[in-house]
Structure formats: C-alpha cells, structure tokens
Design a protein around this motif. Structure first.
Motif, PDB file in Angstrom:
ATOM      1  N   UNK A  68     -14.585 -30.053  63.975  1.00  0.00           N
ATOM      2  CA  UNK A  68     -15.367 -28.989  64.604  1.00  0.00           C
ATOM      3  C   UNK A  68     -15.785 -27.917  63.621  1.00  0.00           C
ATOM      4  N   UNK A  69     -15.334 -27.998  62.363  1.00  0.00           N
ATOM      5  CA  UNK A  69     -15.846 -27.072  61.344  1.00  0.00           C
ATOM      6  C   UNK A  69     -17.327 -27.289  61.073  1.00  0.00           C
ATOM      7  N   UNK A  70     -17.833 -28.440  61.477  1.00  0.00           N
ATOM      8  CA  UNK A  70     -19.230 -28.780  61.223  1.00  0.00           C
ATOM      9  C   UNK A  70     -20.086 -28.325  62.394  1.00  0.00           C
ATOM     10  N   UNK A  71     -21.159 -27.613  62.112  1.00  0.00           N
ATOM     11  CA  UNK A  71     -22.055 -27.141  63.167  1.00  0.00           C
ATOM     12  C   UNK A  71     -22.602 -28.326  63.947  1.00  0.00           C
ATOM     13  N   UNK A 726     -14.000 -20.514  59.924  1.00  0.00           N
ATOM     14  CA  UNK A 726     -12.941 -20.960  59.018  1.00  0.00           C
ATOM     15  C   UNK A 726     -12.754 -19.906  57.932  1.00  0.00           C
ATOM     16  N   UNK A 727     -11.497 -19.530  57.695  1.00  0.00           N
ATOM     17  CA  UNK A 727     -11.205 -18.496  56.711  1.00  0.00           C
ATOM     18  C   UNK A 727     -10.055 -18.932  55.819  1.00  0.00           C
ATOM     19  N   UNK A 739      -8.418 -21.390  61.375  1.00  0.00           N
ATOM     20  CA  UNK A 739      -9.567 -22.033  62.005  1.00  0.00           C
ATOM     21  C   UNK A 739      -9.657 -21.583  63.453  1.00  0.00           C
ATOM     22  N   UNK A 740     -10.799 -20.995  63.816  1.00  0.00           N
ATOM     23  CA  UNK A 740     -11.088 -20.578  65.184  1.00  0.00           C
ATOM     24  C   UNK A 740     -12.198 -21.452  65.745  1.00  0.00           C
ATOM     25  N   UNK A 741     -12.037 -21.907  66.985  1.00  0.00           N
ATOM     26  CA  UNK A 741     -13.052 -22.722  67.640  1.00  0.00           C
ATOM     27  C   UNK A 741     -13.423 -22.120  68.980  1.00  0.00           C
ATOM     28  N   UNK A 742     -14.705 -22.154  69.299  1.00  0.00           N
ATOM     29  CA  UNK A 742     -15.162 -21.638  70.578  1.00  0.00           C
ATOM     30  C   UNK A 742     -16.122 -22.580  71.259  1.00  0.00           C
TER      31      UNK A 742
END
Length: 876
Positions: A68-71, A726-727, A739-742
C-alpha cells in the motif's frame, strides 16, 4: 454444501522515496526478462522497494501489507486468521465477480498464481446475499501462498501498473503485476565476499485491537424483561436475580493474548565465480482466537555460477511447509465469533430455552490444514556480445494441501467423541519455460535502441477433492483440471533520441494450440508509450537543481486467461525531480475500460434453489495518483518522507441486464460496483399505531405500505480514496520507521451489528440497543424489545469505513554499526491504532473475498490483531 469450482491537508517538510525506492536505482540487477526490458522504461509508473542490510523490510509475515506504499494500491485481508489471504487491488477493478488479485512474478517467473483460491474452492455463490449473516465466507485449504516468501529473503519488490508496462504481461496483466526478487549472494555486488552469516529474529505478542461494545449481564436482563413484557410473558429475571447476576464475557472467553515469533538464518557470499545465498526460516503464530495457530518452515537456495566469460547458470529453489489449526467450522471463525457476540452474558440463565455455549465449537470442531510447496527454477544466460544476450529459464511450481476436519461422532452423547469427519485435498502444478533475446545499441551517440524478443510457455494442472462423512450426512466431490499450454511470444522495443524523446512499443500474443481454430484461441495485446525527458533539453541546461522532468502518455490492452474480457488502459503523467533528486513528485491520470467483464450473478428462487445470470457488462475505472517524496537532513537528523495518494472511480458503463426494482440492479449504468440494497428508515412507529415501537421505513414509491418497491441502492464497498504516509528518520545509531494507511469514501455492511442493534431479549445486543423505544423515548431508531425484527435492511445499518491506520512503527538501535560484524536491536508494533467510528473489529476487511461485487461486507470474522514486537538483526 455447494462447492464449485479531502479529508484533510498533509503538510510535509519534505516528501517520494530514497534511492532505495526509485525505479532507476535498484540495488540488484534485474532478473526478470520482462523486467529487464521494463527497467529501461523509466517513464512507466511503477514503484519499487529495495532492502539493504542497513534498511531491511518491515517485519510483516508477508509482503502484502507494505504494497500500500504505492499510490493506487489497496490491500485488504480476508480476515486476521493466521495464514489468511489478502486482496490486493491495483487501480480499481476490472471485473464484477472474478478475482482482482495481481500477477506475482518471482525471480523472473510467474508464481503463486494458480493456487486454489478461496473463491475457486467454495464457488462464486457461497457469499452473495447482502441480507444474511449466515453466508459461508470464502475459504480454501491452501494457506496464503505469499507465506512461502519470508520477508527477510526478499531483495526488491516492484509494483507494475502503467498501461504500457502491464500490456507486456498480456492476459495476466489486467490487475497489475508484483515483481519480487529474492536475495543473491553478496547482495548482488561483483567484489568477492567471504562467507557471511546473518540472523534476523523477533518475537511479540498479539491482542485484539477492538472488541464489540455489548451489554453486560444486568443490562441484558433488563432488556429481556422488557421483551417479555412486550409479549405478555412473565419477566425471566426477578429483582433478586438482577441483584446477583453472574457475568460471562464471551469475547473474553474466546479471545486471548497470543505469542508470535519469526527466525531467519542465512549464509551468503561470492567466491571466485560462485555466488550463493542459502536461508532457513521459521514462523510460529498463535492465534488471538483460542484453538488457532500456524507453523511455517521454509528453506531457500539461490546459486549463480559464471562458467565462462559469456555463459552463466542460475538456480532458484525454495521449499516450505505450513501447518495450520483453526477452531470451529470455518477458517475465519465467522460462526464461532458470531455465536460469541450474541451469546447471553448471564452466567446462569433463567430462560426456558437452552443457552448456546460458543466454546462448544472450539472443543468439538476444528480443522488442521497442511500446505507443502516447492518452487524451483533453472536459468542460463549467454552473452554473445556486450549488446546481445540470450536468457533461458525453466521452472516448476508445486503446492499440495491436505486439510482434516474433526467433529463429534455423536452430537447426542453426553461427552461427544471427536473424530475425523472430513478431508480436503488440493494439488496444483505449474510449469513455465521462458526464452529472452535482448539487444541494445546506441548509434551515432544519439539513437539508443533496445529490443527484446520473448517466448513464454505456461501450463498448469490442478486437482481438488473433498469428502465428508457423519452419521447423519455425507458429501463428496472431485475435480481435475489440466489447462492447455499457453504460448506467449512477444516483442518490444524502446527507442530514445538524444536522451530526450522516447518511444516504446510492445506486442504480445497469447495462443493455445490443439483446441480448434487458432484464431478463436489467440489474443494479440499491444502496448505503447511516448515520453519527453524535458530536463535534457538545452533550454533547461542551466536548471542545475532540476534532476528530472519527464512527461509521458501510454496505452495498452490486457485480458484474462482466455475469458472474453478485454481491458484497454490509458494513462499520462509527469515525473519531477528537484534538488538533485532529493525532492520528487510523480503524478498520473489513468482510465481503464473493460469489455465483457467477468460477471456471475447468483440469485435464489422462492423454493430456495440457486441460479446464476451471466450478463454482459462494461466497466470503467478512472483515477488520479500522486506520489511526493524526499530525502532530507536537518542537523544530525536525516530522513525519508513519502506520501502516496490516489483516487479511483469505478462505474458500470453499460450492461444488458435490467430488472425493475430487483436486486440485480446492483449493476446499473453509471453507478459503482458493490452497492447495498437498503430501505430508508424513518424512525419508529409512535404510540397509537398498531405497530408502535417497531422500525418504520419511508414509503418511497407512495403505495401506502412498506414493500420491496421501497428499496434502493446506496453507497459502495470499494474505497474511492487511498492514502499512505511512510516516514524514516535516523539520528546517529537510532532509526525510526513508520507507515500510515488510510481508506476513504466507502461503506461497510456488518450483518452481525444489524442483529446486535435489535434488542430481542433472547440474544445479547450492542450498547446501542439501550436506546430502545419506550413510551417516553419514541424519538429513536432502536425498536422496542421483543417486537418482530424487520425483514428489510435499514440504510442505518451501513457504516462509514473512513479510517487511518498506524500499520507499522519500528525503532531500532545499532549496537555494532560498522565493520563486518553488525548487530541491531529494535522494538515495534503493527496495527497499533485505527481512527474512525466503526463498531466492528476492523473497517478494512473483505469477508466476501476478492470479488469486487462483495466488497465492503463484514461477517464479523477473525480480527486482525495488534502486534507488539521485539527483535534483533546481526551479521557476522
């Protein structure tokens, strides 16, 4: 049992990935023939994640949560059960009831794509009704195939989603492609390296992050007495009983704090002309639902031998065994957990009806699947010249699963004897042969040409068998499938003039011989892209801070394994690099049109028989993607920040299906998939009405009564917006990674909550049921206890799924940071918090499986656990 086969503004001091995450700076050479060509297509939208000894991948059990890091990528688990599958959707959906899973390519070979999926095992109609909480959720005896690749054995992960890039994968590229490269000896470097030993291990505890808010014993007894009063029955609980009720928390009895541990030990090196990587991995996961666990054992050997200056050989081999155990009658625990949620919280009930004990399912019903998997690949590469190279590969994949089911021999016995009553077996084999001729040359220092000729042959065989025998019933089926060999020749080229203007093109054929007319069994799938590298123009020569300015537009076609569907992709975008590449931006817009989308609409006749419709459907997906990123330094603190955001709108562009006021109108022109058929609730009937205290629905068609014609479709279970942040921060020996996901713009239907919100007095209820109708509280949507439940699904049963999740947080410390010996320790967690008001276990769940039509369904299945971790990494 039928079994057939916005919201806000984010301010970033600096924001896309470091070199480790840029497609043009992979740490290891490309090993996939298609990827070898694709690696030159720097304008194609794709994102890669590379692991290094100083920056390993997060300690997930599979790679899927980090995709999910990928747009434009959405990852949704079927459930949180150990070994559960996950749905990965890239740029929306291209079918109605088919699979949305992408193609996985491991070390250059398609793999893990022919497993018996949950939908294949249980059939398309196993989960189709939107108005029942008893439908069987999709399940397969086979564990998630991505468990076969431990995260510590992975070098790079690349997501391919562009129109031109996916066209290169033909009828396997419709849903996008995940390219996985496993580790090589010496991390792919050419300098000799002596034997190195590496260890990565961690342990942790898991807990249910959120439970349902239910009534305690006294609250339940009060509602039970009120329900009895409504129906003219004596109160089951006297004042004396109410003062001394014993409490039973069934969620507390079913859930537990559970352990998890992972260990990976590897040796690698480069000696003379031999490069080697050998690893062993062990994963042990005790489930948060009692009676469930998983053990996975895995071995891997990667060898590369340079025989001569021109000829090299390669071996990639892995073997694994995954043992699972789950309590109850279904893998994801749906019946077990639903019984626990509605179980009466009173320790000793006074009801005349017997009180069901959810723990009986744990004691008397359980299953033990075992999956054994082998993946082996041999390759040879011959370099005729620095410009011309031939690579040949052959691979075999095998997965065998056997699941034994246990149940009481005699249900009527005082202490039932648990015996084996069922067995499920799946066997699948997949053979791949691949040859690639690759040529590249630059003419007159201006004209760069890359051409690739590829031949790919794939064939699979699959067997499924199920038997069940009890004193009261029996069942058996056996299915054997042997697909005809698929031959896929393709050609591609990339021409670049003076580094500024780039033209790409490809054509792939998909053919099956020996099945009649070849023209009817072949597909021709083209792709192409135009790119302008504007930063190479003379008029921007003075812009020294501009490292990249590329504009591109592409198109391509894909299909799905000789189904009639055909998807046409178009996309365009730009990539911008500033400050020497430390600040990057990539933006893209895309459109995907699918003709003859895979669609099977099951329905039920009044006599209970099930039938299916096969309408012709045309789908449209449109969306925008944005990736911002930066590497930066502020004093002694350095960091990497990335934001990936995307929108997707899917709709039915056309269909030949039309039924007025029928559930089949879920497919309506101009409307999205995965809608919910609901009735608009209009409070409750007031005092004086014959239906006083019952739920009231709005008479939308004006016929003076509540009926089927008052229903309508609302919402969608497919998110319209995705967000990932992602930080990575580093301060001397300390490093932080988060890693934050929304997910936003979708609804969830939780059938269990629908029943829990209705105060029946016979089963437990949610805390919301305390606001029930009384003579003094008529302005409520909760009916009077004991009234007849409504057969209609209220629009208030739909929940807002919007949420942000802290998917991963890790803080590490380098004990020995330099030299050949390195040791680091770390603490972290996964699924630490989730925002939003959702009252179920988790708002990101896919109880209906990978089929888009059933997205947004929550059957109160096994929750995804919160995990606390402590680990160590060492190299010697």
């Amino acid at each position: 049992m039928a079994r057939l086969l916005p919201a806000g503004i984010l301010l970033l001091a600096a924001t896309t990935a470091t070199k480790a995450q840029q497609i043009d700076s992979l740490a290891t050479p490309a090993t996939d023939s298609l990827r070898a060509a694709h690696s030159h297509l720097t304008s194609c939208p794709a994102t890669s994640v590379t692991t290094t000894p100083d920056s390993p991948l997060p300690a997930f059990t599979t790679i899927q949560p980090m995709l999910s890091r990928v747009a434009g990528v959405q990852v949704t688990p079927y459930s949180g059960a150990p070994g559960a599958w996950s749905t990965v959707r890239i740029r929306g959906v291209a079918n109605v009831t088919g699979s949305s899973q992408p193609l996985y390519v491991v070390d250059g070979v398609p793999a893990y794509n022919t497993d018996v999926t949950p939908e294949k095992w249980d059939g398309a109609s196993s989960f189709f009704s939107s108005n029942s909480n008893t439908n069987r959720t999709p399940h397969t005896p086979t564990a998630n195939p991505l468990l076969d690749i431990p995260v510590d054995d992975i070098s790079t992960i690349e997501v391919v989603k562009g129109a031109a890039a996916t066209a290169r994968y033909g009828m396997q590229g419709t849903n996008g492609v995940i390219l996985i490269t496993t580790r090589r000896g010496a991390d792919g470097r050419t300098a000799p390296q002596p034997l190195r030993v590496r260890y990565a291990g961690w342990g942790g505890v898991q807990q249910v992050r959120q439970r349902y808010a239910l009534l305690n014993a006294r609250q339940f007894a009060g509602i039970a007495n009120e329900a009895a009063s409504t129906n003219g029955r004596p109160a089951p609980y006297s004042p004396t009983d109410l003062a001394s009720l014993g409490e039973t928390d069934w969620q507390d009895r079913v859930f537990r704090v559970a352990g998890i541990q992972s260990h990976n030990l590897s040796i690698d090196g480069l000696a003379r002309r031999t490069r080697y990587y050998v690893a062993a991995d062990y994963l042990r996961q005790t489930g948060v639902v009692i009676g469930s666990d998983l053990n996975r054992y895995q071995l891997r050997a990667n060898l590369d031998q340079q025989l001569t200056s021109k000829l090299s050989l390669g071996l990639r081999a892995s073997a694994s065994q995954t043992d699972q155990r789950y309590a109850g009658t279904e893998f994801d625990g749906r019946p077990l957990l639903q019984n626990a949620l509605v179980g009466i919280p009173v320790a000793s009930a006074h009801n005349a009806d017997p009180v069901p004990n959810p723990l009986e399912q744990v004691t008397f019903f359980y299953n033990t699947p075992r999956t054994r998997r082998l993946l082996a690949q041999l390759s040879a590469t011959y370099e005729f010249s620095p410009e011309l190279m031939l690579t040949m590969r052959g691979s075999r994949e095998q997965a065998d699963t056997r699941e034994l089911g246990y149940a009481p021999e005699n249900f009527l016995a005082p202490v039932p004897n648990v015996v084996e009553t069922a067995a499920s077996t799946t066997n699948q084999h997949n053979w791949v042969a691949n040859a690639v001729l690759h040529y590249q040359h630059t003419f007159a220092n201006r004209h760069a040409l890359i051409t690739t000729l590829t031949y790919l042959r794939q064939q699979y065989e699959r067997k499924l068998e199920y038997r069940m025998q009890t004193p009261f019933s029996s069942s058996f089926f056996r299915v054997e499938e042997k697909g005809n060999a698929i031959h896929s020749p393709s050609a591609s080229f990339v021409y670049t003039y003076d580094g500024r203007y780039e033209v790409q093109g490809s054509l792939r054929a998909e053919m099956v011989f020996g099945t009649g007319n070849l023209a009817d069994n072949s597909h021709w799938l083209p792709g192409g892209q135009l790119s302008w590298h504007a930063n190479k123009e003379a008029f921007l020569a003075g812009a020294t801070s501009l490292s990249d300015l590329t504009l591109w537009a592409g198109a391509g076609q894909t299909s799905t394994f000789f189904s009639p569907d055909r998807t046409t992709h178009h996309d365009a975008g730009l990539r911008l690099g500033l400050l020497g590449g430390r600040l990057t931006l990539e933006a893209a817009a895309y459109q995907r049109r699918t003709r003859h989308a895979q669609t099977v609409l099951p329905y039920e006749l009044p006599n209970g028989q099930r039938r299916s419709l096969f309408p012709d459907v045309k789908l449209l997906n449109q969306g925008l993607e944005l990736t911002l990123g930066s590497t930066w330094q502020a004093g002694s603190v350095s960091g990497t920040t990335q934001l990936a955001a995307a929108t997707n709108r899917n709709e039915v562009e056309d269909t030949d299906l039309f039924f007025a006021n029928a559930p089949f109108n879920v497919l309506e022109k101009g409307q999205p998939l995965s809608r919910f058929f609901v009735f608009e609730q209009n409070g409750t009937y007031p005092v004086g009405s014959p239906l006083a205290g019952q739920v009231r629905f709005r008479d939308r068609n004006g016929d003076g009564r509540t009926g089927f014609g008052d229903g309508y479709y609302q919402g969608s279970g497919l998110p319209r917006y995705t967000l990932n942040v992602y930080q990575q921060l580093r301060l001397r020996r300390f490093q932080l990674e988060a890693q934050l996901d929304g997910l936003f713009g979708y609804q969830i239907l939780n059938q269990t909550l629908r029943y829990l919100d209705d105060p029946s007095g016979f089963e437990n209820s949610s805390a919301r049921a305390l606001n029930y109708w009384t003579h003094g509280n008529q302005n409520t949507s909760v009916p009077r206890p004991g009234t007849n439940p409504s057969p209609y699904l209220s629009n208030q049963a739909l929940a807002n799924g919007n949420h942000v999740r802290l998917s991963q947080l890790t803080i590490s410390y380098d004990v020995l940071p330099t030299g050949p010996r390195k040791i680091s320790v770390w603490v972290g967690g996964q699924n630490l918090f989730v925002t939003g008001n959702y009252r179920g276990f988790d708002p990101n769940v896919s109880s209906g499986g990978a089929a888009p039509l059933y997205a947004g369904q929550d059957a109160s299945v096994y929750p995804v656990a919160r995990v606390w971790q402590l680990g160590v990494r060492a190299a010697f």
